[in-house]
Design a protein around this motif. Structure first.
Motif, short mmCIF file in Angstrom:
data_model
loop_
_atom_site.label_atom_id
_atom_site.label_comp_id
_atom_site.label_asym_id
_atom_site.label_seq_id
_atom_site.Cartn_x
_atom_site.Cartn_y
_atom_site.Cartn_z
N VAL A 107 0.87 -1.19 0.00
CA VAL A 107 0.00 0.00 0.00
C VAL A 107 0.89 1.23 0.00
O VAL A 107 2.08 1.15 0.33
CB VAL A 107 -0.93 0.01 1.23
N PRO A 108 0.36 2.40 -0.38
CA PRO A 108 1.17 3.62 -0.36
C PRO A 108 1.74 3.90 1.03
O PRO A 108 1.07 3.67 2.04
CB PRO A 108 0.19 4.71 -0.80
N THR A 109 2.96 4.40 1.06
CA THR A 109 3.63 4.73 2.33
C THR A 109 4.08 6.18 2.31
O THR A 109 4.48 6.72 1.27
CB THR A 109 4.85 3.83 2.54
N CYS A 128 10.06 5.18 1.75
CA CYS A 128 8.62 5.41 1.58
C CYS A 128 8.32 5.96 0.19
O CYS A 128 9.19 6.50 -0.50
CB CYS A 128 8.11 6.38 2.64
N ASP A 129 7.04 5.88 -0.21
CA ASP A 129 6.63 6.42 -1.50
C ASP A 129 6.61 7.95 -1.49
O ASP A 129 6.89 8.57 -2.51
CB ASP A 129 5.23 5.90 -1.86
N TYR A 130 6.22 8.53 -0.36
CA TYR A 130 6.09 9.98 -0.25
C TYR A 130 6.76 10.45 1.04
O TYR A 130 6.88 9.71 2.01
CB TYR A 130 4.61 10.39 -0.22
N ARG A 131 7.12 11.74 1.04
CA ARG A 131 7.70 12.37 2.22
C ARG A 131 7.11 13.78 2.38
O ARG A 131 7.14 14.57 1.42
CB ARG A 131 9.23 12.47 2.11
N VAL A 196 6.47 17.89 -0.08
CA VAL A 196 5.71 19.07 0.29
C VAL A 196 6.10 19.45 1.71
O VAL A 196 6.46 18.59 2.53
CB VAL A 196 4.18 18.81 0.19
N VAL A 197 6.06 20.73 2.02
CA VAL A 197 6.28 21.24 3.37
C VAL A 197 4.93 21.72 3.90
O VAL A 197 4.25 22.52 3.24
CB VAL A 197 7.32 22.38 3.40
N LEU A 198 4.57 21.24 5.08
CA LEU A 198 3.24 21.51 5.64
C LEU A 198 3.36 22.19 6.98
O LEU A 198 4.39 22.08 7.66
CB LEU A 198 2.47 20.19 5.80
N PRO A 199 2.30 22.90 7.40
CA PRO A 199 2.33 23.51 8.73
C PRO A 199 2.52 22.46 9.80
O PRO A 199 2.07 21.32 9.68
CB PRO A 199 0.95 24.18 8.84
N GLY A 200 3.23 22.82 10.88
CA GLY A 200 3.44 21.88 11.97
C GLY A 200 2.25 21.83 12.89
O GLY A 200 1.37 22.69 12.87
#
Length: 730
Positions: A107-109, A128-131, A196-200
């Protein structure tokens, strides 16, 4: 030990997402690392996740961490505990089993980097597939070659496929060599390391268990388990969109499983990136640092190999490096820099430092301006420089403003921060303008009589509690303070040039320095984010005493008839940041001659006189060719040899002989300064030489290197450290 908390989250339009949270077993707020037990725990959690995914019960898996850390990498204690190749290989292969288990989940990770992701921790994320990364994450990287290792859990295999070979080698080889430079979240995004950078998140107490996030708002966080972790809602929403194909996710090449097909364009880029670094890693290997060369080979080998084959190359490199004295010396120094920086030996216990509300700097030259800017930026208090006339004062302030502008243009400070610094740093020609300072740092010409006059003048205007500090690099602080009415408030604060970059401060206790002044000096160094080493007031303190002894031996050999070419290559096996001639030119021949003469006067004839160096100064010659600030790559001028040879002997030393002469001199001088209690122990010598002179980490500083080469026992009849402290256990 690192444990894994598993939590199910129900995400609308995606399904059940299993979040595996890496956390310290005892719940303490400390960075998570992975030793054998932690890896086993994670492997077990991944096996359970695979089984559930194969049964159709999971839609995705997310890895994240706790507090300020995603994963800080492999447990260095586990690496240090490996006594032979069998133990090292078991740890290497177990790490590869875990990253393979992540990469092979059906499954996607996604790895959400909530905090620092370093070394083996980042390698887990690369599988992993995404970070995704929190916007305030400041430490992302692969520092293994800095420590004497390689990214041996898939870093050399996965990273070039993700970001391309050039960017990968910058992260694996270039950045660690730049004093272990790390990436923050925006830089990692620009490099392609994260998607992607996301809000903490804003963590708050919550109960463990499954959570339905379908109704959560975009700005809300999902809290679990036991209130220890907050996962931003935006992470799950981004994952849903990525899985649905609603957000583009760029990839250079898919992660390798089977052999990588040949692609002429890709091959050319890959080979060029590797070739650009061959000379550099060969030079590092010649100086005793083998790790960068092993890492480059591993990246080059992964170009066409299957994942299993690439992992095998990483295993061999890691196993080879783990069972070397160089790695143990590196880990000794790395640990030392950490705990000695936090708790410097010699700092007065329980003595409050003087509150610093304003600072004075006596002088407005280059060093004075650097100090003024550092103190203003670090202490956030007004700093007043004072020089003798309007022209010097004006030039000094202009230089500070120019540096502030350079920092602003490079994005290191904001427009508002630059304006604030310009307001904080002032200049004057009237010593009375320093009257209100709580600390005054002297940074004038390196002559004892000049410094004594400055201190006498200052004592006449400053308050009774003002701490007076000198930035002298070699002169006696006690002699400076002796004529004063209150010598107890004088202390040495020896910052190294360039002040902003060099991480060391030698904090010098003079004969009458009291605890308040000394404690204040340590507090100032700490506020400036420098590592302080407590030193007694002795000629040259530590760094200059040892460096000048080294340079004196080289100059002495030249006077005996050793050629410039032989002397230039003699110290290559020590792995120093630059050769002796580049260093002499960087320091300045006139300064070098002055300090050599001073230490010869104070410490004796083991610091040789050098008529050739005097001629270099008198004739305005240079040890290197080319204009500008000397670097390690600056070519040495062979013609400089014509100025030396005043004491020619029948059989002058060759390169090997000079290397032995320098080693023996350093062993002797180190023992003498320890016998004189200049510092508390050999550990402080090593901290000072690593941070103040760029001594290689793989040498452990100076004293482990002298032990490893047998020089300590040959000269002193003893080692500085027991076997196993900074070398392989026996």
């Amino acid at each position: 030990m690192t444990v894994v908390h598993a939590t199910d989250l129900e995400v609308t339009d995606l399904g059940t997402v299993l979040v595996l949270t890496l956390a310290p077993e005892d719940g303490a707020d400390r960075p998570c690392t992975l030793g054998e037990r932690g890896l086993t725990n994670l492997r077990a959690a991944l096996t359970a996740a695979r089984d559930r995914a194969e049964e159709g019960h999971l839609a995705a898996v997310v890895l994240t961490g706790t507090g300020r850390t995603f994963l800080a990498g492999a447990d260095l204690r586990a690496i240090r505990a490996a006594r032979d190749e069998t133990e090292a290989r078991r740890l290497a292969r177990l790490g590869h089993e875990v990253v393979a288990a992540i990469a092979d989940l059906p499954v996607p990770t996604l790895a959400h980097l909530n905090g620092a992701a370093l070394g083996g921790g980042l390698e887990m994320a690369l599988a992993c597939d995404y970070r995704t990364a929190g916007h305030n994450v400041r430490a992302i990287g692969l520092p293994e070659t800095y420590l004497g290792l390689v990214p041996g859990w898939g870093g050399c295999t996965f990273l070039p496929r993700l970001v391309g070979p050039e960017a990968a080698l910058e992260i694996i080889i270039d950045n660690p060599s730049r004093n272990n430079r790390l990436l923050d979240a925006p830089a990692a995004l620009a490099a392609g390391l994260v998607d992607v950078v996301l809000p903490g998140p804003d963590a708050a107490p919550a109960d463990a268990g499954a959570h339905d996030v379908a109704g959560a708002g975009a700005g809300e966080d999902v809290l679990f388990p036991r209130g220890s972790v907050a996962l931003p809602r935006a992470v799950l929403e981004w994952l849903r969109q990525a899985v649905d194909g609603q957000v583009p996710v760029a990839r250079r090449v898919e992660r390798p499983t089977g052999p990588h097909p040949a692609d002429p364009a890709d091959d050319a880029e890959w080979l060029a990136a590797v070739d650009r670094r061959r000379d550099f890693v060969h030079a590092r290997a010649a100086g005793g640092a083998a790790a960068p060369e092993h890492a480059l080979r591993a990246v080059a080998a992964s170009r066409t190999r299957s994942r299993a084959e690439s992992f095998a190359v990483e295993d061999e490199a890691l196993v080879h490096l783990v069972v070397t004295d160089a790695l143990r010396a590196s880990l000794y120094a790395f640990d030392l820099l950490g705990h000695r920086a936090r708790r410097p030996a010699g700092r007065p216990e329980g003595v409050p430092a003087r509150e610093i509300r304003s600072v004075g700097v006596a002088g407005a030259g280059l060093m004075a301006g650097q100090l003024a800017l550092l103190l203003a930026r670090s202490l956030r208090v007004p700093v007043t420089m004072r020089d003798l006339d309007d022209e010097r004062a004006r030039r000094g302030l202009a230089a500070v403003h120019d540096e502030v502008e350079r920092q602003r243009a490079r994005g290191r400070i904001s427009d508002a921060g630059a304006a604030r610094l310009r307001e904080l740093v002032r200049v004057t020609t009237d010593v009375a303008d320093l009257a209100g300072a709580d600390l005054v740092v002297e940074a004038v010409f390196e002559e004892l009589a000049v410094k004594q006059r400055v201190f006498a003048e200052l004592e006449g205007v400053v308050g009774a509690d003002t701490v007076l500090a000198t930035n002298t690099s070699a002169l006696s602080v006690s002699a400076m303070a002796a004529p004063l009415i209150h010598p107890e408030r004088v202390v040495g604060l020896h910052f190294f040039n360039p002040v902003a970059q060099m991480p060391l401060v030698e904090v010098v206790r003079a004969a009458q320095t009291d605890d308040v002044a000394y404690s204040t000096a340590f507090a100032v160094a700490q506020a400036c984010r420098k590592t302080a080493v407590a030193v007694a007031d002795a000629p040259g303190f530590v760094v200059n005493r040892l460096l000048v002894r080294l340079l004196g031996e080289v100059l002495g050999a030249l006077e005996d008839g050793t050629t410039v070419a032989e002397a230039d290559r003699a110290l290559v096996p020590m792995g120093l940041p630059m050769g002796p001639f580049q260093l002499l030119q960087l320091v300045g021949p006139a300064v070098a001659e002055h300090v050599l003469r001073t230490l010869r006067h104070d410490l004796g004839e083991r610091y040789p006189d050098s008529p050739g160096l005097a001629r270099v100064v008198r004739e305005g010659r240079s040890f290197v060719t080319g204009a500008g600030r000397p670097t390690a790559a600056s070519p040495v001028d062979p013609a400089i040899g014509e100025l030396f040879g005043a004491r020619r002997v029948a059989r002058p030393l060759d390169a090997a002989g000079l290397l032995e002469r320098v080693r023996r001199a350093l062993a002797e001088e180190t023992a003498l300064l320890l016998d004189d209690s200049v510092v508390a122990g050999a550990e402080d010598v090593d901290v000072a030489m690593v941070l103040g002179a760029g001594w290689p980490l793989h040498n452990g500083g100076l004293t482990p290197y002298l032990d490893r080469t047998g020089t300590s026992e040959a000269v002193l009849g003893r080692r500085f450290h027991e076997p196993g402290v900074a070398s392989l256990p026996q």
